[in-house]
Each structure stands twice: as C-alpha cells, then as structure tokens.
Design a protein around this motif. Structure first.
Motif, PDB file in Angstrom:
ATOM      1  N   VAL A   1       0.864  -1.178   0.000  1.00  0.00           N
ATOM      2  CA  VAL A   1       0.000   0.000   0.000  1.00  0.00           C
ATOM      3  C   VAL A   1       0.903   1.231   0.000  1.00  0.00           C
ATOM      4  CG1 VAL A   1      -1.646   1.348   1.367  1.00  0.00           C
ATOM      5  CG2 VAL A   1      -1.913  -1.136   1.157  1.00  0.00           C
ATOM      6  N   VAL A   2       0.635   2.160  -0.905  1.00  0.00           N
ATOM      7  CA  VAL A   2       1.416   3.393  -0.999  1.00  0.00           C
ATOM      8  C   VAL A   2       0.510   4.549  -0.583  1.00  0.00           C
ATOM      9  CG1 VAL A   2       2.854   4.864  -2.462  1.00  0.00           C
ATOM     10  CG2 VAL A   2       2.742   2.397  -2.902  1.00  0.00           C
ATOM     11  N   SER A   3       0.949   5.324   0.399  1.00  0.00           N
ATOM     12  CA  SER A   3       0.127   6.400   0.944  1.00  0.00           C
ATOM     13  C   SER A   3       0.458   7.731   0.290  1.00  0.00           C
ATOM     14  CB  SER A   3       0.344   6.499   2.459  1.00  0.00           C
ATOM     15  OG  SER A   3      -0.485   7.488   3.027  1.00  0.00           O
ATOM     16  N   GLY A   4      -0.545   8.613   0.220  1.00  0.00           N
ATOM     17  CA  GLY A   4      -0.388   9.902  -0.451  1.00  0.00           C
ATOM     18  C   GLY A   4       0.343  10.934   0.385  1.00  0.00           C
ATOM     19  N   PRO A   5       0.878  11.967  -0.262  1.00  0.00           N
ATOM     20  CA  PRO A   5       1.673  12.992   0.426  1.00  0.00           C
ATOM     21  C   PRO A   5       0.811  13.939   1.248  1.00  0.00           C
ATOM     22  CG  PRO A   5       1.403  13.593  -1.865  1.00  0.00           C
ATOM     23  CD  PRO A   5       0.795  12.221  -1.711  1.00  0.00           C
ATOM     24  N   VAL A   6       1.452  14.641   2.160  1.00  0.00           N
ATOM     25  CA  VAL A   6       0.755  15.571   3.044  1.00  0.00           C
ATOM     26  C   VAL A   6       0.147  16.727   2.253  1.00  0.00           C
ATOM     27  CG1 VAL A   6       2.806  16.985   3.518  1.00  0.00           C
ATOM     28  CG2 VAL A   6       0.969  16.858   5.205  1.00  0.00           C
ATOM     29  N   TRP A   7      -1.022  17.190   2.715  1.00  0.00           N
ATOM     30  CA  TRP A   7      -1.645  18.428   2.228  1.00  0.00           C
ATOM     31  C   TRP A   7      -1.435  19.449   3.335  1.00  0.00           C
ATOM     32  CZ3 TRP A   7      -3.540  20.694  -1.950  1.00  0.00           C
ATOM     33  CH2 TRP A   7      -4.425  21.766  -1.821  1.00  0.00           C
ATOM     34  N   GLU A   8      -0.715  20.548   3.047  1.00  0.00           N
ATOM     35  CA  GLU A   8      -0.252  21.415   4.117  1.00  0.00           C
ATOM     36  C   GLU A   8      -1.234  22.500   4.529  1.00  0.00           C
ATOM     37  OE1 GLU A   8       3.284  23.493   2.913  1.00  0.00           O
ATOM     38  OE2 GLU A   8       2.667  23.471   0.819  1.00  0.00           O
TER      39      GLU A   8
ATOM     40  N   GLU B   1     -11.694  21.985   0.091  1.00  0.00           N
ATOM     41  CA  GLU B   1     -11.939  21.642  -1.309  1.00  0.00           C
ATOM     42  C   GLU B   1     -10.659  21.169  -1.982  1.00  0.00           C
ATOM     43  OE1 GLU B   1     -12.783  24.379   0.229  1.00  0.00           O
ATOM     44  OE2 GLU B   1     -14.939  24.728  -0.024  1.00  0.00           O
ATOM     45  N   GLY B   2      -9.560  21.839  -1.653  1.00  0.00           N
ATOM     46  CA  GLY B   2      -8.272  21.426  -2.221  1.00  0.00           C
ATOM     47  C   GLY B   2      -7.849  20.055  -1.757  1.00  0.00           C
ATOM     48  N   LEU B   3      -8.055  19.786  -0.476  1.00  0.00           N
ATOM     49  CA  LEU B   3      -7.690  18.475   0.060  1.00  0.00           C
ATOM     50  C   LEU B   3      -8.535  17.379  -0.581  1.00  0.00           C
ATOM     51  CD1 LEU B   3      -6.260  16.550   1.966  1.00  0.00           C
ATOM     52  CD2 LEU B   3      -7.797  17.307   3.807  1.00  0.00           C
ATOM     53  N   ARG B   4      -9.832  17.629  -0.725  1.00  0.00           N
ATOM     54  CA  ARG B   4     -10.695  16.624  -1.353  1.00  0.00           C
ATOM     55  C   ARG B   4     -10.286  16.390  -2.806  1.00  0.00           C
ATOM     56  NH1 ARG B   4     -15.193  14.955   1.334  1.00  0.00           N
ATOM     57  NH2 ARG B   4     -15.686  16.068   3.277  1.00  0.00           N
ATOM     58  N   ARG B   5      -9.945  17.455  -3.492  1.00  0.00           N
ATOM     59  CA  ARG B   5      -9.534  17.320  -4.897  1.00  0.00           C
ATOM     60  C   ARG B   5      -8.261  16.489  -4.997  1.00  0.00           C
ATOM     61  NH1 ARG B   5     -10.262  22.229  -5.916  1.00  0.00           N
ATOM     62  NH2 ARG B   5      -8.152  22.993  -5.520  1.00  0.00           N
ATOM     63  N   GLU B   6      -7.298  16.760  -4.106  1.00  0.00           N
ATOM     64  CA  GLU B   6      -6.054  16.001  -4.158  1.00  0.00           C
ATOM     65  C   GLU B   6      -6.271  14.551  -3.740  1.00  0.00           C
ATOM     66  OE1 GLU B   6      -2.152  17.764  -3.482  1.00  0.00           O
ATOM     67  OE2 GLU B   6      -1.910  16.338  -1.808  1.00  0.00           O
ATOM     68  N   LEU B   7      -7.120  14.310  -2.744  1.00  0.00           N
ATOM     69  CA  LEU B   7      -7.399  12.938  -2.326  1.00  0.00           C
ATOM     70  C   LEU B   7      -8.063  12.138  -3.441  1.00  0.00           C
ATOM     71  CD1 LEU B   7      -8.546  13.601   1.327  1.00  0.00           C
ATOM     72  CD2 LEU B   7      -6.859  11.862   0.683  1.00  0.00           C
ATOM     73  N   ALA B   8      -8.961  12.783  -4.183  1.00  0.00           N
ATOM     74  CA  ALA B   8      -9.593  12.084  -5.306  1.00  0.00           C
ATOM     75  C   ALA B   8      -8.552  11.663  -6.328  1.00  0.00           C
ATOM     76  CB  ALA B   8     -10.646  12.982  -5.947  1.00  0.00           C
ATOM     77  N   LEU B   9      -7.587  12.541  -6.586  1.00  0.00           N
ATOM     78  CA  LEU B   9      -6.519  12.209  -7.531  1.00  0.00           C
ATOM     79  C   LEU B   9      -5.558  11.179  -6.936  1.00  0.00           C
ATOM     80  CD1 LEU B   9      -5.838  15.770  -8.981  1.00  0.00           C
ATOM     81  CD2 LEU B   9      -6.917  13.837 -10.149  1.00  0.00           C
ATOM     82  N   ASP B  10      -5.333  11.246  -5.636  1.00  0.00           N
ATOM     83  CA  ASP B  10      -4.536  10.209  -4.965  1.00  0.00           C
ATOM     84  C   ASP B  10      -5.120   8.829  -5.246  1.00  0.00           C
ATOM     85  OD1 ASP B  10      -2.770  12.002  -3.754  1.00  0.00           O
ATOM     86  OD2 ASP B  10      -3.758  11.937  -1.806  1.00  0.00           O
ATOM     87  N   LEU B  11      -6.406   8.682  -4.954  1.00  0.00           N
ATOM     88  CA  LEU B  11      -7.058   7.389  -5.109  1.00  0.00           C
ATOM     89  C   LEU B  11      -7.055   6.936  -6.567  1.00  0.00           C
ATOM     90  CD1 LEU B  11      -9.989   8.037  -2.640  1.00  0.00           C
ATOM     91  CD2 LEU B  11      -8.227   6.283  -2.371  1.00  0.00           C
ATOM     92  N   LEU B  12      -7.285   7.874  -7.476  1.00  0.00           N
ATOM     93  CA  LEU B  12      -7.282   7.537  -8.892  1.00  0.00           C
ATOM     94  C   LEU B  12      -5.899   7.090  -9.354  1.00  0.00           C
ATOM     95  CD1 LEU B  12      -9.045   7.496 -11.471  1.00  0.00           C
ATOM     96  CD2 LEU B  12      -8.298   9.852 -11.891  1.00  0.00           C
ATOM     97  N   SER B  13      -4.857   7.611  -8.689  1.00  0.00           N
ATOM     98  CA  SER B  13      -3.476   7.317  -9.088  1.00  0.00           C
ATOM     99  C   SER B  13      -2.879   6.129  -8.343  1.00  0.00           C
ATOM    100  CB  SER B  13      -2.595   8.554  -8.854  1.00  0.00           C
ATOM    101  OG  SER B  13      -3.067   9.660  -9.602  1.00  0.00           O
TER     102      SER B  13
END
Length: 321
Positions: free
Chosen positions: A215-222, A231-243
């Motif tokens: 399992v590879v975990s996504g980077p921090v959202w600062e 909204e930014g965190l949700r957008r990045e998390l959606a791309l995390d999961l997609l990637s």
C-alpha cells in the motif's frame, strides 16, 4: 503480539513533534481528535539536532503516560508510530521503548533510498531477531531520486532490498513537500501535487514500483484552514485514489474527517466489487453490466480493483451517494 495490521488501516496519519506535545496523552484520553486516525511522533525534521536527546526523553514520558492511562481507562487509541532520524536511532529506540510495545506499532523511516536502505533493513532484521514485533513505513522523499539517469535503477534496487523484509513493511509513504523543496516549488491551495509536474512524475514512478506489493500512501496536504483548504484536500485525495495512493499524511486534526470521508467507497463501487469478487464462472460468464447498468464489469480485468474497494469499505465504510 500485536494484532495483524495492513497498510489500509493507517488511513489519516497525523504528525506531531515529539518534543512539543507534552499534553497529547491527555488529549488522547479525552478523545479530542476525530477518529479513526493514526499518530506519528516525529523526531526528525521537526526537532533541532541539539534537542534530539531531550525529545527522546519527553517521548518516553508521553508513551509511559499513554500506557498508564490505557491501563486505567478505556479510550480510542490510534495506531502509534515514531519517525526516527537514522538507522542508528531506530536501533536505539526500538530497544529503549520496548516497555511500550503494547501501544507502539512501529517506526517511520525518512528519506529512505539507496544511501541508507541497507542499514535500515539490517536494523529491521536485527530488531525482529531480538523478538520485537514492530512494523515499518519507509518514506520516499530523498533528493537522490531526482536524477533521471539513475532513478529507475535505484528504485529497482531499493524495491529488491525492501522485499526481503516485506512482512514487516506496513506501507510505503511519499514526501511530496520534501520532493517539491528539492525543486524549489510549493503548491498553492488551488493546486494539487499532481499539478507540480516534476513531483507528479516521481510519485507516478513510486506507485509503479511499489504498489504491486505494498500500500502506498499519499503525500501531506499542508493547508488546514482558510478559504479553499478543504476543497483542495478533497480534490487532491480524489486524484490520490485515482493514481493508486491509499491514505494521507495529515498535519492538523481538521484534516482527519476529510481523509476518512474520501476513503469511503461509493455505493455503486461497493455493489460492483461484491459482484466481481463473487463470480465463480459456473455459468460461463465472467463479464456483465454494473448494477446500475452504466459500465462493464469484467472479472479478469477488475478483480484487483474490486478487492481494494472491499478492503477500503471494510475499514472506512460505504458512502451512500
């Protein structure tokens, strides 16, 4: 013996400096943080070199107090990890904090790459041989990954060595801010890490190398406050999961509920995942339309995805919309 964990269980991993949170044991007792979450005490970047020994002592007292509280009261206890500075400190603390093995799940290994992975892996093997049941999370954030002419060769070398202790590796983590720093870049609240193209390419290489086994975990959202942070965190998390990333490093309790919500699976994905993993081929068909008749489900193509969806649903639940 600590119960069996998987990389899916880490979820939102909240960092705090080991030398600046003397009251965190009380905060855990009072269950002040949203849950579920995991907790990382950092002895690396957040602690000046001159204060490392002091921070180690303070962390010992924090772990001691958590253990004492735990023996007297029932409360939610997150998975607890310690981010060390070096293989030498890992060996030292694995022994020194052995009295707290009932609550300490393992260690986070920063800037893990060719220059230190051999020493870290030897330490992991020696600690296990001594009977300590810890799990480890290496972080890929070293500037040594930047050069293109050696990147793939070095990633393959590290993967080969890491596989020798695969049963001890809880997940693989990535350092988006450290990698951005290497390029002198920083994303705004309106951008995601995937908009920082040099870093995004590195993250893709890490998923390609490691996600087949770990399992590879996504980077921090600062960002954790102000306009647009959620909204930014949700957008990045959606791309995390997609990637291919699962989980997120967080730096503020505000971020925990957002991560947990985004890790829930949709009702449609859950129904399809159940159908795909339930096929046995007895009727001669391994392909069918989805439950809502909007897409194709195929056993041989989507089984790995379906297994991941069901594991996430088991840990984080199902979103009804």
């Amino acid at each position: 013996m600590i119960e069996q964990l998987s990389g899916y269980d880490v979820g939102a991993l909240m960092y705090c400096p080991a030398h600046a949170h003397g009251t965190i044991a009380g905060a855990l007792l009072r269950e002040q943080y949203p849950k579920p979450f995991s907790l990382a005490f950092c002895l690396e970047d957040t602690v000046p070199e001159a204060l490392v020994e002091q921070a180690e002592g303070e962390l010992y007292q924090i772990l001691q107090e958590i253990c004492r509280n735990r023996s007297e009261h029932a409360f939610y206890l997150p998975l607890i990890f310690i981010r060390v500075r070096s293989p030498q400190q890992l060996r030292k603390l694995a022994a020194a904090y052995r009295p707290f093995s009932s609550i300490l799940r393992g260690f986070i290994l920063p800037k893990f790459f060719v220059e230190n992975c051999g020493a870290y892996i030897q330490a992991i093997q020696d600690i296990a041989a001594a009977g300590a049941d810890y799990r480890y999370m290496p972080i890929f954030e070293s500037p040594a990954m930047l050069p293109l002419h050696t990147r793939y060769e070095h990633l393959a070398q590290v993967k080969e060595q890491l596989d020798t202790v695969a049963d001890r590796i809880l997940n693989v983590r990535v350092g988006g801010n450290d990698l951005s720093h290497a390029f002198g870049l920083r994303r705004t609240v309106h951008d995601t890490i995937y908009d920082v193209r040099p870093v995004a390419h590195l993250l893709t290489d890490l998923v390609t190398t490691f996600a087949g086994r770990y399992v590879v975990s996504g980077p921090v959202w600062e960002y954790f406050s102000g306009d647009g942070w959620e909204e930014g965190l949700r957008r990045e998390l959606a791309l995390d999961l997609l990637s291919g990333f699962i989980g997120k490093t967080v730096i503020h309790p505000n971020q925990i509920p957002v991560v947990n919500d985004m890790l829930k699976v949709s009702a449609g994905d859950y129904r399809d995942a159940q159908a795909i993993t339930g096929w046995n081929g007895a009727d001669g068909l391994l392909v069918a339309s989805s439950a809502d008749a909007t897409r194709m489900n195929e056993y041989n193509t989507h089984f790995n995805w379906a297994s991941k969806v069901l594991r996430l649903a088991q840990v984080y639940g199902v979103r009804e919309n």
